[in-house]
Motif scaffolding. Structure first.
Motif, PDB file in Angstrom:
ATOM      1  N   THR A  55       1.086  -6.107 -15.060  1.00 55.22           N
ATOM      2  CA  THR A  55       1.284  -7.542 -15.257  1.00 55.22           C
ATOM      3  C   THR A  55       1.492  -8.316 -13.955  1.00 55.22           C
ATOM      4  O   THR A  55       1.975  -9.455 -13.990  1.00 55.22           O
ATOM      5  CB  THR A  55       2.483  -7.757 -16.207  1.00 55.22           C
ATOM      6  OG1 THR A  55       3.523  -6.812 -15.869  1.00 55.22           O
ATOM      7  CG2 THR A  55       2.085  -7.532 -17.645  1.00 55.22           C
ATOM      8  N   GLN A 113      -8.287  -0.731 -12.618  1.00 59.67           N
ATOM      9  CA  GLN A 113      -8.377   0.510 -11.837  1.00 59.67           C
ATOM     10  C   GLN A 113      -7.662   1.659 -12.531  1.00 59.67           C
ATOM     11  O   GLN A 113      -8.126   2.792 -12.503  1.00 59.67           O
ATOM     12  CB  GLN A 113      -7.788   0.284 -10.438  1.00 59.67           C
ATOM     13  CG  GLN A 113      -8.615  -0.694  -9.613  1.00 59.67           C
ATOM     14  CD  GLN A 113      -8.069  -0.906  -8.211  1.00 59.67           C
ATOM     15  OE1 GLN A 113      -6.895  -0.681  -7.941  1.00 59.67           O
ATOM     16  NE2 GLN A 113      -8.925  -1.362  -7.309  1.00 59.67           N
ATOM     17  N   TRP A 133       0.822  -1.221   0.000  1.00 60.38           N
ATOM     18  CA  TRP A 133       0.000   0.000   0.000  1.00 60.38           C
ATOM     19  C   TRP A 133       0.851   1.263   0.000  1.00 60.38           C
ATOM     20  O   TRP A 133       0.339   2.367  -0.144  1.00 60.38           O
ATOM     21  CB  TRP A 133      -0.987  -0.016   1.175  1.00 60.38           C
ATOM     22  CG  TRP A 133      -1.988  -1.115   0.989  1.00 60.38           C
ATOM     23  CD1 TRP A 133      -2.037  -2.293   1.666  1.00 60.38           C
ATOM     24  CD2 TRP A 133      -3.028  -1.158   0.005  1.00 60.38           C
ATOM     25  NE1 TRP A 133      -3.050  -3.072   1.168  1.00 60.38           N
ATOM     26  CE2 TRP A 133      -3.678  -2.399   0.151  1.00 60.38           C
ATOM     27  CE3 TRP A 133      -3.473  -0.279  -0.973  1.00 60.38           C
ATOM     28  CZ2 TRP A 133      -4.754  -2.784  -0.648  1.00 60.38           C
ATOM     29  CZ3 TRP A 133      -4.539  -0.658  -1.779  1.00 60.38           C
ATOM     30  CH2 TRP A 133      -5.160  -1.889  -1.613  1.00 60.38           C
ATOM     31  N   PRO A 139       7.005  -9.061 -17.755  1.00 57.19           N
ATOM     32  CA  PRO A 139       7.389 -10.116 -18.702  1.00 57.19           C
ATOM     33  C   PRO A 139       8.536  -9.649 -19.594  1.00 57.19           C
ATOM     34  O   PRO A 139       8.609  -8.470 -19.947  1.00 57.19           O
ATOM     35  CB  PRO A 139       6.117 -10.325 -19.535  1.00 57.19           C
ATOM     36  CG  PRO A 139       5.014  -9.695 -18.761  1.00 57.19           C
ATOM     37  CD  PRO A 139       5.626  -8.616 -17.929  1.00 57.19           C
TER      38      PRO A 139
HETATM   39  P1  NAP Z   1      -2.748  -9.860 -12.050  1.00 59.37           P
HETATM   40  O1  NAP Z   1      -4.087 -10.012 -11.488  1.00 59.37           O
HETATM   41  O2  NAP Z   1      -1.777 -10.972 -11.929  1.00 59.37           O
HETATM   42  O3  NAP Z   1      -2.929  -9.452 -13.577  1.00 59.37           O
HETATM   43  C1  NAP Z   1      -1.843  -9.423 -14.430  1.00 59.37           C
HETATM   44  C2  NAP Z   1      -2.365  -9.179 -15.816  1.00 59.37           C
HETATM   45  O4  NAP Z   1      -1.255  -9.143 -16.679  1.00 59.37           O
HETATM   46  C3  NAP Z   1      -3.287 -10.288 -16.299  1.00 59.37           C
HETATM   47  O5  NAP Z   1      -4.278  -9.747 -17.099  1.00 59.37           O
HETATM   48  C4  NAP Z   1      -2.329 -11.155 -17.108  1.00 59.37           C
HETATM   49  O6  NAP Z   1      -2.969 -11.893 -18.110  1.00 59.37           O
HETATM   50  C5  NAP Z   1      -1.455 -10.092 -17.706  1.00 59.37           C
HETATM   51  N1  NAP Z   1      -0.162 -10.625 -18.101  1.00 59.37           N
HETATM   52  C6  NAP Z   1       0.788 -11.152 -17.304  1.00 59.37           C
HETATM   53  N2  NAP Z   1       1.823 -11.562 -18.051  1.00 59.37           N
HETATM   54  C7  NAP Z   1       1.506 -11.292 -19.339  1.00 59.37           C
HETATM   55  C8  NAP Z   1       2.163 -11.516 -20.577  1.00 59.37           C
HETATM   56  N3  NAP Z   1       3.367 -12.097 -20.621  1.00 59.37           N
HETATM   57  N4  NAP Z   1       1.537 -11.122 -21.708  1.00 59.37           N
HETATM   58  C9  NAP Z   1       0.325 -10.540 -21.648  1.00 59.37           C
HETATM   59  N5  NAP Z   1      -0.358 -10.318 -20.514  1.00 59.37           N
HETATM   60  C10 NAP Z   1       0.240 -10.699 -19.371  1.00 59.37           C
HETATM   61  O7  NAP Z   1      -1.979  -8.574 -11.456  1.00 59.37           O
HETATM   62  P2  NAP Z   1      -2.602  -7.287 -10.800  1.00 59.37           P
HETATM   63  O8  NAP Z   1      -3.677  -6.748 -11.630  1.00 59.37           O
HETATM   64  O9  NAP Z   1      -1.500  -6.387 -10.439  1.00 59.37           O
HETATM   65  O10 NAP Z   1      -3.243  -7.856  -9.501  1.00 59.37           O
HETATM   66  C11 NAP Z   1      -2.537  -8.764  -8.691  1.00 59.37           C
HETATM   67  C12 NAP Z   1      -3.274  -8.967  -7.412  1.00 59.37           C
HETATM   68  O11 NAP Z   1      -3.041  -7.806  -6.650  1.00 59.37           O
HETATM   69  C13 NAP Z   1      -4.773  -9.064  -7.533  1.00 59.37           C
HETATM   70  O12 NAP Z   1      -5.246 -10.314  -7.836  1.00 59.37           O
HETATM   71  C14 NAP Z   1      -5.201  -8.616  -6.180  1.00 59.37           C
HETATM   72  O13 NAP Z   1      -5.104  -9.654  -5.261  1.00 59.37           O
HETATM   73  C15 NAP Z   1      -4.164  -7.578  -5.871  1.00 59.37           C
HETATM   74  N6  NAP Z   1      -4.665  -6.253  -6.175  1.00 59.37           N
HETATM   75  C16 NAP Z   1      -5.631  -5.825  -5.369  1.00 59.37           C
HETATM   76  C17 NAP Z   1      -6.154  -4.621  -5.587  1.00 59.37           C
HETATM   77  C18 NAP Z   1      -7.194  -4.200  -4.678  1.00 59.37           C
HETATM   78  O14 NAP Z   1      -8.057  -3.491  -5.072  1.00 59.37           O
HETATM   79  N7  NAP Z   1      -7.188  -4.654  -3.427  1.00 59.37           N
HETATM   80  C19 NAP Z   1      -5.760  -3.808  -6.627  1.00 59.37           C
HETATM   81  C20 NAP Z   1      -4.762  -4.261  -7.443  1.00 59.37           C
HETATM   82  C21 NAP Z   1      -4.205  -5.501  -7.205  1.00 59.37           C
HETATM   83  P3  NAP Z   1      -3.634 -13.338 -17.796  1.00 59.37           P
HETATM   84  O15 NAP Z   1      -4.893 -13.050 -17.049  1.00 59.37           O
HETATM   85  O16 NAP Z   1      -3.821 -13.951 -19.116  1.00 59.37           O
HETATM   86  O17 NAP Z   1      -2.623 -14.068 -16.947  1.00 59.37           O
END
Ligand code: NAP
Length: 518
Positions: free
Chosen positions: A341, A189, A50, A149
């Motif tokens: 990512t 977001q 955070w 990546p």
């Molecule tokens: P994420 O959920 O892991 O999303 C990563 C994104 O990048 C996915 O759409 C993924 O596609 C894509 N991606 C990864 N490698 C790629 C590649 N080589 N080529 C193309 N696309 C690629 O990451 P995040 O959005 O940062 O969130 C991570 C976690 O953080 C969340 O699940 C949550 O727990 C937490 N988070 C929470 C909040 C909150 O509001 N509390 C906010 C942000 C994050 P694929 O789906 O195909 O893998």
């Protein structure tokens, strides 16, 4: 906050990281009358994920009355799902008000933690010094190491690149041609926030996510006054949210078919907000809702429907100095690439820096799972906050962390009472525990065929807790010494396991080590 240069030679407990887990553990230790501990924090401020994630639009997707410590309610939340800045401020306040700050050594990133068997203690090395500790609590978090990546040609790109977890607010996106890679929790977001200011935005979508309507709203001044003057009202609100969220487990774990109802809500949400049938088709997920994290947004679909936005669902083949090229030959000229990512979760770098008995890294044993998500065979006196299979898809991680804190405190009390130098879960117990966990996970929606960061390279779910959170609370309410090898204070040489296949003292079953490390 002040970066410190000097470390004490020894502390009973070292907590690594001053995020939610580290600060919460420190508060609970102080409340229990234990003050012989040090918090090692690599940055110059508290807050963990955070602190680091301050991209435009960053907000918690769990209601804040629940996403806060039970022992430190905050009547000041302005929204039901708090924005990042408020959560960061909350954590800073907790650290100051509870006297945790005095224990934190900022600017001390741990580069090595090694168990010294003869002395029954940990030796910790930071970029600025060394110290030892009887017990180590890893509060390094699951979402603290951004993953970018390694696309071919990325190093040739001569525009601006940034990860959502390292946002550069000095950089002006106005009238830029921008690519956002990823469509996860962070992307949904940030995209609506930057879309109005950029010239053109290409969103690279590998997998279309399920998006549910976001129930976020302002907390009224009346509610805030009530929470402040009659704290029981906020506890009540927290409990109502908690039990409401526990019902989600029925869908995730017990009857994945229930998720079809949620899919219908999400589909209707998309139909309401996206009028172009071709775009709708592109945005339609091809996996069961819940298999990946369910996302909440009222702004994502409207943003993607704007004229200056293009959703690119082709795979990225190459990055050139001023463009991104997909495998089907589309070339998008961009000046800025934003990586949304995600993070190194099941391959967190800290796992290669922690060395247990026999020099094994935590990574070697991690893929076999931990015990109660907290302790690992081969790693005496190590407590992993948010360890394997403690993650949630439906509720607050703070609840899980607090359960682990209770377990840790009871372990410390047990060590005092029984005069123990070290406690380490028995390999046979850890194996049985994880076999049971994997059995319980087998039929859950998370194993229904999508790829997600919940799964490790072997396809095992080492991330999520397969049940109600109160079940985890019950499991961790007491430190179960019978499941542990116990080393008495007067004989700090580890006692081998009383039973089970591992008699090597390394914690890993023989013959399985090869290829286990990354
Ligand atoms: P994420 O959920 O892991 O999303 C990563 C994104 O990048 C996915 O759409 C993924 O596609 C894509 N991606 C990864 N490698 C790629 C590649 N080589 N080529 C193309 N696309 C690629 O990451 P995040 O959005 O940062 O969130 C991570 C976690 O953080 C969340 O699940 C949550 O727990 C937490 N988070 C929470 C909040 C909150 O509001 N509390 C906010 C942000 C994050 P694929 O789906 O195909 O893998």
């Amino acid at each position: 906050m002040k970066v410190s240069d000097t470390l004490p030679a020894h502390a009973r407990i070292v907590i690594v990281g001053a995020g939610f887990a580290g600060i919460g553990t420190a508060i609970r230790l102080l409340q229990a009358g234990i003050d012989d501990f040090v918090v090692l924090e690599r940055a110059a401020d508290v807050g963990g994920t955070w602190r680091d994630n301050h991209y435009p639009g960053c907000q918690c997707d769990v209601p804040s009355n629940l996403y806060s410590f039970s022992f430190a309610p905050n009547p000041h939340w302005t929204r039901t799902f708090a924005p990042q800045a408020e959560i960061h401020e909350y954590l800073r306040r907790c650290a100051f008000e509870h006297g945790v700050v005095d224990h934190i050594h900022f600017g001390h990133g741990v580069v090595d933690a090694t168990w010294v068997d003869e002395a029954a203690h940990w030796r910790l090395t930071t970029g600025r010094g060394e110290m030892t500790a009887d017990v180590v609590v890893l509060g390094t978090g699951a979402l603290s190491e951004p993953a970018t990546p390694d696309f071919p040609g990325l190093d040739t790109f001569d525009g601006k690149t940034m990860h959502t977890a390292a946002w550069d607010h000095e950089y002006d996106l106005t009238e830029e041609r921008v690519a956002v890679i990823g469509t996860g929790a962070s992307a949904i977001q940030v995209v609506p926030e930057i879309q109005p200011m950029v010239d053109r935005l290409v969103v690279f979508q590998r997998t279309a996510p399920w998006i549910m309507p976001h129930p976020d709203r302002q907390v009224s001044s009346v509610e805030r006054r009530l929470f402040k003057t009659m704290p029981w009202t906020q506890r009540l609100a927290r409990n109502v949210t908690y039990w409401g969220r526990e019902l989600y487990v029925l869908g995730f774990v017990h009857a994945p078919a229930v998720m079809h109802a949620a899919e219908r809500i999400s589909t209707a949400h998309m139909h309401q907000q996206v009028h172009d049938p071709a775009l709708r088709e592109k945005l339609t997920p091809n996996f069961s809702l819940g298999c990946k994290r369910v996302l909440l947004s009222n702004k994502w679909y409207p943003a993607l429907s704007q004229d200056n936005v293009r959703v690119e669902s082709g795979s990225i083949a190459e990055i050139r100095p001023r463009s991104i090229v997909t495998t089907d030959g589309n070339e998008h000229t961009v000046e800025t690439i934003i990586f949304a990512t995600g993070f190194h979760v099941t391959d967190h770098p800290i796992m290669w820096l922690v060395h247990g008995r026999g020099g094994r890294t935590l990574a070697d044993c991690y893929r076999r799972g931990a015990y109660r998500g907290t302790t690992a065979a081969g790693f005496p006196n190590l407590f992993i906050m948010m360890g394997p299979n403690t993650g949630l898809g439906h509720s607050s991680m703070v609840f899980m962390m607090e359960s682990q804190m209770t377990y840790l405190l009871d372990a410390l009390r047990t060590m005092d009472r029984r005069k123990l130098a070290a406690v380490e879960p028995r390999t046979d117990v850890v194996e049985r525990y994880n076999a049971r966990l994997q059995e319980r996970l087998a039929d859950t929606v998370w194993m229904s065929g999508c790829s997600s960061w919940y799964l490790d390279d072997d396809g095992n779910n080492r991330t999520l807790w397969p049940g109600f959170t109160w079940q985890y609370r019950l499991e961790t309410v007491r430190f179960d010494a019978d499941a542990y090898e116990l080393t008495p204070v007067h004989d700090p040489v580890a006692v081998p396991a009383a039973e089970g296949p591992d008699v090597s003292g390394t914690g890993c079953p023989p013959g399985e080590e090869e290829g286990a490390s990354a």
